[in-house]
Design a protein around this motif. Structure first.
Motif, PDB file in Angstrom:
ATOM      1  N   ARG A  20       0.828  -1.203   0.000  1.00 14.05           N
ATOM      2  CA  ARG A  20       0.000   0.000   0.000  1.00 14.05           C
ATOM      3  C   ARG A  20       0.863   1.253   0.000  1.00 14.05           C
ATOM      4  O   ARG A  20       0.506   2.255  -0.616  1.00 14.05           O
ATOM      5  N   ARG A  41      -5.152   1.682   6.078  1.00 15.59           N
ATOM      6  CA  ARG A  41      -6.010   2.613   5.356  1.00 15.59           C
ATOM      7  C   ARG A  41      -5.280   3.933   5.142  1.00 15.59           C
ATOM      8  O   ARG A  41      -4.273   4.210   5.773  1.00 15.59           O
ATOM      9  N   THR A  52     -11.118   8.592   5.753  1.00 11.49           N
ATOM     10  CA  THR A  52     -10.233   7.457   5.543  1.00 11.49           C
ATOM     11  C   THR A  52     -10.714   6.640   4.359  1.00 11.49           C
ATOM     12  O   THR A  52     -11.908   6.573   4.092  1.00 11.49           O
ATOM     13  N   ASP A  54      -9.948   2.913   1.915  1.00 11.41           N
ATOM     14  CA  ASP A  54      -9.358   1.581   1.900  1.00 11.41           C
ATOM     15  C   ASP A  54      -8.305   1.416   0.812  1.00 11.41           C
ATOM     16  O   ASP A  54      -7.318   0.719   1.005  1.00 11.41           O
TER      17      ASP A  54
END
Length: 115
Positions: A20, A41, A52, A54
């Motif tokens: 991420r 997140r 926020t 994902d």
């Protein structure tokens, strides 16, 4: 009922977090606009309500919204006014230092040159 992480699951979570972070860099999102939280997140640092997301795709969609654009303009104005305030304080401090160095008490005689 409690859920415990096994060795493999913990390593999977770490790998997901690294992926991420890489995704965030690939999306060309500045570091001061988004934050990767501990749970994986993303949080928008520009908007006052700190939404926020994902995925980086959802963050990209949010960054294109009018609400985010308005918050970005407000943030840029605040940064500019903050920089102006810092410059004013530095100038005032420098002027005060100059006045303190030039100030000679009135009761002292002028210094005579040393021979």
């Amino acid at each position: 009922m409690s859920f415990k992480l096994l060795g493999d699951q913990f390593s999977q979570i770490k790998a997901t977090q690294k992926r991420r972070r890489a995704d965030l860099l690939l999306q060309n999102v500045p570091d001061d606009e988004a934050h990767l939280m501990k749970n994986g997140r993303y949080a928008c640092l520009v908007c006052s309500r700190r939404p926020t997301f994902d995925t980086t795709e959802m963050l990209a969609v949010h960054r294109q919204s009018q609400r985010h654009a308005a918050a970005a303009v407000r943030r840029a104005e605040e940064q500019a006014s903050l920089q102006l305030e810092v410059m004013k304080r530095e100038q005032n401090r420098a002027a005060a230092d100059d006045r303190a160095q030039v100030h000679v008490p009135s009761g002292t005689p002028p210094a005579s040159p040393v021979r």
